[in-house]
Structure formats: C-alpha cells, structure tokens
Design an enzyme around this catalytic site. Structure first.
Site, PDB file in Angstrom:
ATOM      1  N   ASP A  44       2.039   9.975   4.860  1.00  8.42           N
ATOM      2  CA  ASP A  44       1.305   8.728   4.627  1.00  8.42           C
ATOM      3  C   ASP A  44       2.214   7.655   4.063  1.00  8.42           C
ATOM      4  O   ASP A  44       3.322   7.923   3.639  1.00  8.42           O
ATOM      5  CB  ASP A  44       0.225   8.979   3.559  1.00  8.42           C
ATOM      6  N   LYS A  66       0.108   2.824   8.563  1.00  8.43           N
ATOM      7  CA  LYS A  66       0.232   1.548   9.287  1.00  8.43           C
ATOM      8  C   LYS A  66       1.677   1.083   9.268  1.00  8.43           C
ATOM      9  O   LYS A  66       2.390   1.274   8.304  1.00  8.43           O
ATOM     10  CB  LYS A  66      -0.618   0.478   8.586  1.00  8.43           C
ATOM     11  N   MET A 181      -8.981   1.738  -4.006  1.00  5.22           N
ATOM     12  CA  MET A 181      -9.231   0.907  -2.817  1.00  5.22           C
ATOM     13  C   MET A 181     -10.215  -0.219  -3.135  1.00  5.22           C
ATOM     14  O   MET A 181     -11.048  -0.573  -2.298  1.00  5.22           O
ATOM     15  CB  MET A 181      -9.780   1.773  -1.659  1.00  5.22           C
TER      16      MET A 181
HETATM   17  N1  SAH Z   1      -5.405  10.593  -2.408  1.00  2.00           N
HETATM   18  C1  SAH Z   1      -4.976   9.449  -3.176  1.00  2.00           C
HETATM   19  C2  SAH Z   1      -5.916   8.264  -2.987  1.00  2.00           C
HETATM   20  C3  SAH Z   1      -5.918   7.742  -1.564  1.00  2.00           C
HETATM   21  S1  SAH Z   1      -6.882   6.303  -1.372  1.00  2.00           S
HETATM   22  C4  SAH Z   1      -4.860   9.859  -4.648  1.00  2.00           C
HETATM   23  O1  SAH Z   1      -5.307  10.919  -5.034  1.00  2.00           O
HETATM   24  O2  SAH Z   1      -4.260   9.090  -5.413  1.00  2.00           O
HETATM   25  C5  SAH Z   1      -5.645   5.046  -1.582  1.00  2.00           C
HETATM   26  C6  SAH Z   1      -5.868   4.342  -2.897  1.00  2.00           C
HETATM   27  O3  SAH Z   1      -5.334   5.123  -3.960  1.00  2.00           O
HETATM   28  C7  SAH Z   1      -5.180   3.011  -3.025  1.00  2.00           C
HETATM   29  O4  SAH Z   1      -5.908   1.982  -2.391  1.00  2.00           O
HETATM   30  C8  SAH Z   1      -5.158   2.849  -4.512  1.00  2.00           C
HETATM   31  O5  SAH Z   1      -6.415   2.469  -5.000  1.00  2.00           O
HETATM   32  C9  SAH Z   1      -4.883   4.263  -4.975  1.00  2.00           C
HETATM   33  N2  SAH Z   1      -3.449   4.479  -5.193  1.00  2.00           N
HETATM   34  C10 SAH Z   1      -2.669   5.365  -4.568  1.00  2.00           C
HETATM   35  N3  SAH Z   1      -1.406   5.299  -5.056  1.00  2.00           N
HETATM   36  C11 SAH Z   1      -1.420   4.342  -6.001  1.00  2.00           C
HETATM   37  C12 SAH Z   1      -0.436   3.796  -6.890  1.00  2.00           C
HETATM   38  N4  SAH Z   1       0.833   4.215  -6.890  1.00  2.00           N
HETATM   39  N5  SAH Z   1      -0.820   2.818  -7.737  1.00  2.00           N
HETATM   40  C13 SAH Z   1      -2.079   2.390  -7.786  1.00  2.00           C
HETATM   41  N6  SAH Z   1      -3.040   2.855  -6.968  1.00  2.00           N
HETATM   42  C14 SAH Z   1      -2.726   3.827  -6.104  1.00  2.00           C
END
Ligand code: SAH
Length: 267
Positions: A44, A66, A181
C-alpha cells in the site's frame, strides 16, 4: 464456497501483514520475517518505505495504491492478484499500513483466499489509531480522564442506504474518539457532534503524517478545529482525536520529546 475454484498447484501462501503507521522502527519482528520470506510483495501507499528494504533481492514488488495518472488497483484486482500469485506457488506478503484489520480490508483478502483454499494468515500491525495519538503525546485512556475509546472511519462507503457512523452519539458514549480518513469530512463530523449536544470546548487534535519526520499536530476544540485545520492546510493521512485526553499533551510532550521520538530521531 470453501475450495471452490481451487486449482492444483495452488500451493503458495499469503501473509496479510500490518507494516505499522510510518516509523520503520514500528515494524514488528514478525512483519520483517514475512517481508524477508516473500517471493511477491503487494504493498500500500501508507507503509514505511524502509519496509521494502528487507525484501529478497529478487522479490517481485507490486504497488497496489494510487499513483499519478493511474488508478489504484481495485479490491477485486488485489484479491485476484494475491490468489494468482499464490497459485504460482509463491509466498506472498500483502503489506498494509498500520494494522490490516483496522480499516484495512485485510479481512476481505483473507476470506477471499481461504474460500479458494489458499493458506492465509494475519500479522497484526501497530495501527495509526493508537500510534498517531501516542506520538503526539496523547494517550487514548487515562485514569480519571478517559476510561473508554472508539475508532471510526470519517468516510463511509459510498452508496450505503443507511448512515453507519453516528459521530455525535459515539462521542456521547465514549471518552475518546479517533477518526481516520476524516480530513475531508471534518466539518460534517464536528457539526454532527455539536448538534448532538457535545460540549463545544471538547479538545480535538489532528495528527498529520504521524510517526514520520513530517508529523504535524494541530490542536483546538470542537468550536474552532475546522477553522484551524483549514488555516494549517491539513492533508491526509491524518488521525483526528476527540476527547479530554488531548489536554494531557503538554505534560507528555515535555516528558517524551515532541513526538515520542520520531521527529527527534529523524532530525
Ligand atoms: N490500517 C490502517 C488504517 C488504514 S485507513 C491503520 O491501522 O493505521 C487510512 C487512514 O489511516 C488514513 O486516512 C489516516 O487517517 C490513517 N493513517 C494511516 N497512517 C497514518 C499516519 N502515518 N499518520 C496519520 N494518519 C494515518
């Protein structure tokens, strides 16, 4: 249907792996092992770049996110890709940002594979839901301040007949809410909370690019966070924390360093 469509020779296996929120040191040992063993890695956008450095020199690296001018692979395409590669007898590691089962759709991949008789296992990762606030000096619970927390998506799946997330009702039921998100929908989320009667002075923090060298924290209250986010031009990825735990930030900040370590180490 279990086993349906299973082909002979479909002997590979798939690891559905969480790569953590960004700081490469938040990869687990098990994640690193799955990366090292993989013949194919499907990854990803929000994984630490350094994670791929553990791959075998001849591993096939496939980006599923993307990219400029091109679409991300759809979930169906990803499912099929994992299946096809496993059927070539390959060991496949599917790398998710954070944890694969926290808003990651890793469970859909695993179900798809298992229904077709492909061996699949999960390696949990450190989710941004927890690590993002922590690196900003915000615990999700604290004695006397917060005894419960919840996580919600800020972006509901399109085309759903009924609203799935009631931000106001959640905020009235738990002490801390972390929204992922949610940057594009912040205004609606805040409005729903205010309409439900949540205190406008409730502290809110937005942690952008959490655990990476470009981490930023924007702090405010329900009353002014939309404006502050606009002024700061907050961009995804970001986690949004609602709750009185945000008030602990100055004290944890001075104890721990600005971000729990990430900014310092990369500085
Ligand atoms: N599986 C991931 C979440 C995926 S959804 C997890 O457990 O973290 C994607 C969202 O995760 C992003 O839009 C954001 O809200 C959050 N996210 C993921 N990495 C991030 C980061 N380094 N800093 C802040 N938000 C993050």
């Amino acid at each position: 249907m279990p086993g349906e469509g299973r082909r002979d020779g479909c002997r590979g296996r798939v690891y559905i792996v969480g790569a953590g929120p960004g700081d490469p040191e938040l990869l687990t040992l098990k994640a690193v092992r799955a990366i090292r063993e993989a013949d194919v890695i499907v990854y990803d956008r929000l994984i630490p770049e350094e994670a791929l450095g553990y791959a075998k020199p001849d591993a096939e690296l496939i980006y599923a996110g993307k990219r400029p001018g091109r679409h991300a692979l759809t979930q169906d395409e990803i499912n099929r890709l994992l299946y096809e590669k496993a059927c070539e007898g390959k060991t496949v590691t599917r790398l998710h940002g954070g944890d694969p089962y926290v808003f990651g759709r890793g469970e859909e991949e695993c179900i798809y594979l298992r229904e077709r008789g492909v061996e699949c296992s999960v390696v949990p990762g450190i989710t941004s839901v927890i690590a993002g606030p922590a690196y900003a000096g915000i615990p999700l619970t604290s004695r006397g301040v917060a005894s419960s927390f919840a996580a919600a998506t800020g972006r509901e799946a399109p085309g759903k007949p009924r609203k799935a997330v009631h931000y106001g009702k959640i905020m009235k039921a738990v002490d801390t809410l972390v929204v992922v998100m949610g940057v594009g929908n912040l205004e609606n989320i805040v409005r729903e909370m205010l309409e439900e009667g949540v205190d406008p002075e409730l502290p809110v923090a937005i942690v952008e690019n959490a655990t990476t060298p470009s981490q930023r924290v924007i702090e405010g209250s329900l009353r002014d966070i939309v404006e502050k986010a606009r002024e700061a031009d907050v961009k995804p990825p970001a986690v949004i924390v609602f709750g009185n735990v945000v008030k602990l930030r100055p004290r944890l900040w001075s104890l721990n360093g600005a971000s729990g370590g990430a900014e310092k180490r990369h500085a």
